[in-house]
Motif scaffolding. Structure first.
Motif, PDB file in Angstrom:
ATOM      1  N   ASN A   1       0.826  -1.207   0.000  1.00 29.24           N
ATOM      2  CA  ASN A   1       0.000   0.000   0.000  1.00 29.24           C
ATOM      3  C   ASN A   1       0.860   1.257   0.000  1.00 29.24           C
ATOM      4  O   ASN A   1       1.904   1.315   0.663  1.00 29.24           O
ATOM      5  N   ILE A   2       0.393   2.270  -0.726  1.00 29.44           N
ATOM      6  CA  ILE A   2       1.041   3.584  -0.758  1.00 29.44           C
ATOM      7  C   ILE A   2      -0.030   4.653  -0.556  1.00 29.44           C
ATOM      8  O   ILE A   2      -1.053   4.656  -1.247  1.00 29.44           O
ATOM      9  N   LEU A   3       0.211   5.558   0.401  1.00 27.22           N
ATOM     10  CA  LEU A   3      -0.674   6.697   0.648  1.00 27.22           C
ATOM     11  C   LEU A   3       0.113   7.980   0.422  1.00 27.22           C
ATOM     12  O   LEU A   3       1.246   8.110   0.898  1.00 27.22           O
ATOM     13  N   GLN A   4      -0.501   8.948  -0.278  1.00 27.02           N
ATOM     14  CA  GLN A   4       0.178  10.203  -0.586  1.00 27.02           C
ATOM     15  C   GLN A   4      -0.780  11.383  -0.466  1.00 27.02           C
ATOM     16  O   GLN A   4      -1.953  11.278  -0.819  1.00 27.02           O
ATOM     17  N   VAL A   5      -0.246  12.499   0.029  1.00 24.65           N
ATOM     18  CA  VAL A   5      -0.955  13.774   0.042  1.00 24.65           C
ATOM     19  C   VAL A   5      -0.033  14.795  -0.620  1.00 24.65           C
ATOM     20  O   VAL A   5       1.137  14.911  -0.236  1.00 24.65           O
ATOM     21  N   THR A   6      -0.549  15.527  -1.611  1.00 22.27           N
ATOM     22  CA  THR A   6       0.309  16.409  -2.407  1.00 22.27           C
ATOM     23  C   THR A   6      -0.256  17.817  -2.457  1.00 22.27           C
ATOM     24  O   THR A   6      -1.085  18.129  -3.320  1.00 22.27           O
ATOM     25  N   PRO A   7       0.155  18.702  -1.536  1.00 19.12           N
ATOM     26  CA  PRO A   7      -0.183  20.124  -1.686  1.00 19.12           C
ATOM     27  C   PRO A   7       0.855  20.812  -2.577  1.00 19.12           C
ATOM     28  O   PRO A   7       2.048  20.509  -2.508  1.00 19.12           O
ATOM     29  N   ALA A   8       0.405  21.733  -3.412  1.00 21.60           N
ATOM     30  CA  ALA A   8       1.324  22.412  -4.327  1.00 21.60           C
ATOM     31  C   ALA A   8       0.687  23.703  -4.818  1.00 21.60           C
ATOM     32  O   ALA A   8      -0.514  23.935  -4.654  1.00 21.60           O
ATOM     33  N   PHE A   9       1.517  24.545  -5.425  1.00 25.06           N
ATOM     34  CA  PHE A   9       1.023  25.749  -6.081  1.00 25.06           C
ATOM     35  C   PHE A   9       1.703  25.882  -7.434  1.00 25.06           C
ATOM     36  O   PHE A   9       2.782  25.339  -7.675  1.00 25.06           O
ATOM     37  N   LYS A  10       1.063  26.622  -8.315  1.00 18.92           N
ATOM     38  CA  LYS A  10       1.600  26.859  -9.649  1.00 18.92           C
ATOM     39  C   LYS A  10       1.543  28.347  -9.951  1.00 18.92           C
ATOM     40  O   LYS A  10       0.497  28.979  -9.799  1.00 18.92           O
ATOM     41  N   LEU A  11       2.686  28.889 -10.357  1.00 21.82           N
ATOM     42  CA  LEU A  11       2.797  30.299 -10.722  1.00 21.82           C
ATOM     43  C   LEU A  11       3.182  30.391 -12.189  1.00 21.82           C
ATOM     44  O   LEU A  11       4.188  29.818 -12.613  1.00 21.82           O
ATOM     45  N   SER A  12       2.389  31.118 -12.964  1.00 19.74           N
ATOM     46  CA  SER A  12       2.654  31.264 -14.398  1.00 19.74           C
ATOM     47  C   SER A  12       2.536  32.727 -14.787  1.00 19.74           C
ATOM     48  O   SER A  12       1.527  33.377 -14.495  1.00 19.74           O
ATOM     49  N   ASN A  13       3.583  33.232 -15.408  1.00 22.95           N
ATOM     50  CA  ASN A  13       3.533  34.577 -15.973  1.00 22.95           C
ATOM     51  C   ASN A  13       4.384  34.608 -17.235  1.00 22.95           C
ATOM     52  O   ASN A  13       4.790  33.562 -17.746  1.00 22.95           O
TER      53      ASN A  13
ATOM     54  N   LEU B   1       6.364  28.122 -12.612  1.00 21.83           N
ATOM     55  CA  LEU B   1       6.920  27.528 -11.399  1.00 21.83           C
ATOM     56  C   LEU B   1       5.883  26.638 -10.735  1.00 21.83           C
ATOM     57  O   LEU B   1       4.740  27.050 -10.528  1.00 21.83           O
ATOM     58  N   HIS B   2       6.301  25.417 -10.420  1.00 18.43           N
ATOM     59  CA  HIS B   2       5.467  24.484  -9.664  1.00 18.43           C
ATOM     60  C   HIS B   2       6.217  24.130  -8.393  1.00 18.43           C
ATOM     61  O   HIS B   2       7.357  23.653  -8.447  1.00 18.43           O
ATOM     62  N   GLY B   3       5.598  24.357  -7.252  1.00 15.37           N
ATOM     63  CA  GLY B   3       6.247  24.075  -5.979  1.00 15.37           C
ATOM     64  C   GLY B   3       5.340  23.283  -5.064  1.00 15.37           C
ATOM     65  O   GLY B   3       4.161  23.606  -4.907  1.00 15.37           O
TER      66      GLY B   3
ATOM     67  N   PRO C   1      10.126  15.487  -2.806  1.00 11.42           N
ATOM     68  CA  PRO C   1      10.104  16.853  -3.354  1.00 11.42           C
ATOM     69  C   PRO C   1       9.253  16.923  -4.615  1.00 11.42           C
ATOM     70  O   PRO C   1       9.127  15.944  -5.360  1.00 11.42           O
ATOM     71  N   ASP C   2       8.699  18.095  -4.861  1.00 16.94           N
ATOM     72  CA  ASP C   2       7.852  18.308  -6.040  1.00 16.94           C
ATOM     73  C   ASP C   2       8.014  19.753  -6.506  1.00 16.94           C
ATOM     74  O   ASP C   2       7.078  20.551  -6.459  1.00 16.94           O
ATOM     75  N   VAL C   3       9.235  20.083  -6.948  1.00 13.83           N
ATOM     76  CA  VAL C   3       9.561  21.452  -7.341  1.00 13.83           C
ATOM     77  C   VAL C   3      10.199  21.433  -8.725  1.00 13.83           C
ATOM     78  O   VAL C   3      11.182  20.720  -8.948  1.00 13.83           O
ATOM     79  N   TYR C   4       9.643  22.193  -9.657  1.00 13.42           N
ATOM     80  CA  TYR C   4      10.250  22.327 -10.976  1.00 13.42           C
ATOM     81  C   TYR C   4       9.797  23.645 -11.596  1.00 13.42           C
ATOM     82  O   TYR C   4       8.760  24.215 -11.221  1.00 13.42           O
ATOM     83  N   ALA C   5      10.603  24.128 -12.537  1.00 10.36           N
ATOM     84  CA  ALA C   5      10.334  25.444 -13.121  1.00 10.36           C
ATOM     85  C   ALA C   5      10.846  25.497 -14.550  1.00 10.36           C
ATOM     86  O   ALA C   5      11.761  24.758 -14.937  1.00 10.36           O
TER      87      ALA C   5
ATOM     88  N   GLY D   1      14.563  21.126 -11.976  1.00 11.40           N
ATOM     89  CA  GLY D   1      13.622  20.592 -11.013  1.00 11.40           C
ATOM     90  C   GLY D   1      14.268  19.682  -9.993  1.00 11.40           C
ATOM     91  O   GLY D   1      15.401  19.208 -10.164  1.00 11.40           O
ATOM     92  N   TRP D   2      13.531  19.470  -8.931  1.00  6.48           N
ATOM     93  CA  TRP D   2      13.881  18.520  -7.868  1.00  6.48           C
ATOM     94  C   TRP D   2      12.596  17.773  -7.546  1.00  6.48           C
ATOM     95  O   TRP D   2      11.698  18.308  -6.908  1.00  6.48           O
ATOM     96  N   VAL D   3      12.494  16.551  -8.032  1.00 12.19           N
ATOM     97  CA  VAL D   3      11.244  15.816  -7.945  1.00 12.19           C
ATOM     98  C   VAL D   3      11.499  14.421  -7.385  1.00 12.19           C
ATOM     99  O   VAL D   3      12.604  13.876  -7.487  1.00 12.19           O
TER     100      VAL D   3
END
Length: 535
Positions: A267-279, A284-286, A301-305, A319-321
């Motif tokens: 079994n694997i359980l995951q919770v993934t909060p993140a935000f996305k900034l686009s201009n 940027l996804h963090g 980690p879940d960071v890439y740009a 990124g660092w994922v």
């Protein structure tokens, strides 16, 4: 008569004049006009920013044609374009006694409902090696029901695939066909609901559920349930908040295994909060992903740009994922269908640092280059069952490993008339302690494809796959390298009219009978051809 005329004349000349006395005269006079003075005051500027909402109808594709997937037995992916309507029948026959049949039906108007049904069958019988056979049958259905702002969707699929463990020494062992058969049965169902247009809260959602029941007949069974609850909230034109909760539950059990059977959960359980900034400058996804892998907690980690150096031309990416690869029997047998019975399952944790560049040159040419440094925990490797006859593969795990990966791909696309793609991946595995080598991994892979509408009714295609072989373990616990392989295939499809097309594929033109997996030689040159009927 004279008397009558005289009387009439006297009456007509009688005096009827009257007099009128005027006592006053009327003289109209205009009133004095009063001039209105206007003050030229400047209007105040409206600095408020209007919020404009756009409603874009959902774009629903009706295509039900399913291409043939690439398999280890040198089957080449059928990349024929779907030429006709939603209902089709494709049939053919080829060398190695290869029948092929595919059929698809589409129902619904795509506005209120949509249902796609498809089925396919293919099989071959080898001539060089005994039991070098396989056959695959799949039946699949998907459907959607559209409300005003939501889509309720679902699907079901059943597949029956037979493979044979022919990679053993025929002089030492004498097996019947039933002894070496791998009979995979896979039943899967999925359902979900998602919004197709923005709501007042600017929240998008797509909760969905997947269920699968996988068996290797008379040997093992595996049941999996995946619950995924993703949602995102748009704050403004540049910022989006995301939140996802996912649970992947698997139960595995063997049958008739000596001396003991195995029954365990994965079994694997995951919770993934993140935000996305686009201009205009950056995307940027963090985020971060708390994960429980069979009760063991870790942060992923879940960071890439992507940074735009020049509009629509150059992008820097970094990124660092992190991710988990679930090593269930269903997933592993899709990679290597000659897999034996598992006695344990460990999931592979992968963390990657990467950087690279993307570019678009002109309106047709694109390329992407990336360098990554990967670290693994419980890296899964395929090895031959050297304790017995070597006809099946076991899974061994490397507790910690590293990989320097270089990847690049290019493409040239001229509408749908001409397309060329190519990709190269280099892997440099290091840090192995428990295992001497990264068994059956590929240090280099190159793929390329081309599609060309030579003229309106003729589609030409080609595929090239080239790889350097990895290492395999011998019965004496030593290691030997596998030779690389080259698989070149071409095909053509001619559209006779709106309903009928003819197709022909020539696979493995170089007749390179390479081994992707030790002891498992692929087919040589083979031809298949047939017709495609749209109705």
């Amino acid at each position: 008569m004279a008397t009558g005329f005289t009387a009439t004349a006297v009456h007509a000349q009688r005096d009827s004049t009257q007099s009128i006395d005027i006592t006053s005269s009327f003289k109209p006079v205009l009133r004095n006009a009063v001039k209105i003075n206007f003050s030229g005051s400047q209007l105040a500027a409206d600095t408020s920013r209007p919020s404009l909402g756009y409603t874009i109808p959902a774009q629903n594709l009706f295509y039900t044609y399913q291409p043939i997937s690439l398999k280890p037995l040198a089957l080449v992916q059928d990349t024929n374009l779907y030429l006709g309507n939603r209902n089709y029948l494709k049939a053919g026959f080829g060398s190695y006694t290869t029948p092929y049949l595919a059929v698809g039906f589409g129902l619904g108007d795509g506005k209120k409902s949509l249902v796609n049904l498809s089925a396919s069958y293919i099989g071959s019988k080898g001539t060089d090696i005994e039991f070098q056979d396989y056959n695959m049958l799949q039946v699949k259905g998907t459907g959607s029901y559209f409300t005003g702002k939501n889509e309720v969707y679902g699907g079901a699929a059943v597949s029956l695939n037979n493979y044979y463990l022919y990679g053993y020494d025929k002089q030492l062992y004498n097996y019947t066909k039933a002894d070496v058969r791998q009979q995979f049965q896979d039943i899967s169902v999925n359902a979900g609901v998602r919004n197709t247009s923005p709501n007042e809260a600017e929240i998008s959602y797509n909760p969905n559920l997947q269920f699968s029941f996988f068996t290797n007949k008379n040997r093992l069974s595996e049941t999996s349930i995946v619950v995924d609850l993703p949602a995102e909230k748009r704050i403004n034109d540049q910022i989006i908040l995301k939140l996802s909760a996912k649970g992947d539950f698997t139960n595995y059990a063997t049958k008739g295994l000596l001396p003991n059977n195995y029954d365990f959960a994965n079994n694997i359980l995951q919770v993934t909060p993140a935000f996305k900034l686009s201009n205009e400058l950056i995307n940027l996804h963090g985020g971060v992903t708390p994960t429980w892998n069979n009760g063991t907690f870790s942060w992923l980690p879940d960071v890439y740009a992507e940074v735009k150096l020049q509009e629509r031309v150059f992008l820097l990416q970094a990124g660092w994922v992190g991710r988990y690869t679930k090593n269930s029997y269903r997933n592993l047998s899709a990679i290597n269908p000659y897999l034996g019975t598992l006695t344990e399952q460990r999931n592979t944790r992968e963390t990657e640092y990467y950087a690279g560049i993307k570019a678009t040159l002109g309106s047709h040419f694109n390329f992407n280059a990336k360098v990554g440094w990967l670290t693994y925990k419980d890296f899964a490797l395929f090895i031959n069952d050297t304790a017995s006859d070597e006809k099946s593969f076991d899974i061994v795990y490397e507790p910690k490993a590293k990989n320097l990966r270089v990847h690049g791909d290019v493409s040239y696309v001229n509408q749908d008339k001409f397309t060329v793609t190519a990709g190269l991946t280099l892997n440099g595995y290091t840090g192995f302690n428990v295992n001497n080598k990264a068994w059956h991994t590929l240090p280099m892979e190159f793929t390329s494809s081309i599609k060309w509408w030579a003229f309106e009714k003729l589609l030409m295609k080609g595929d090239l796959y080239f790889f350097n072989g990895g290492n395999y373990i011998t019965k004496t616990a030593g290691s030997k390298p596998l030779q690389g392989g080259t698989d070149l295939s071409i095909g053509a499809e001619y559209k006779i009219n709106k309903q009928f097309s003819a197709w022909l594929n020539a696979n493995n033109l170089l007749n390179d009978k390479y081994q992707r997996w030790n002891n498992y030689q692929v087919y040589g040159l083979n031809l298949t051809g047939g017709v495609l009927i749209n109705f």
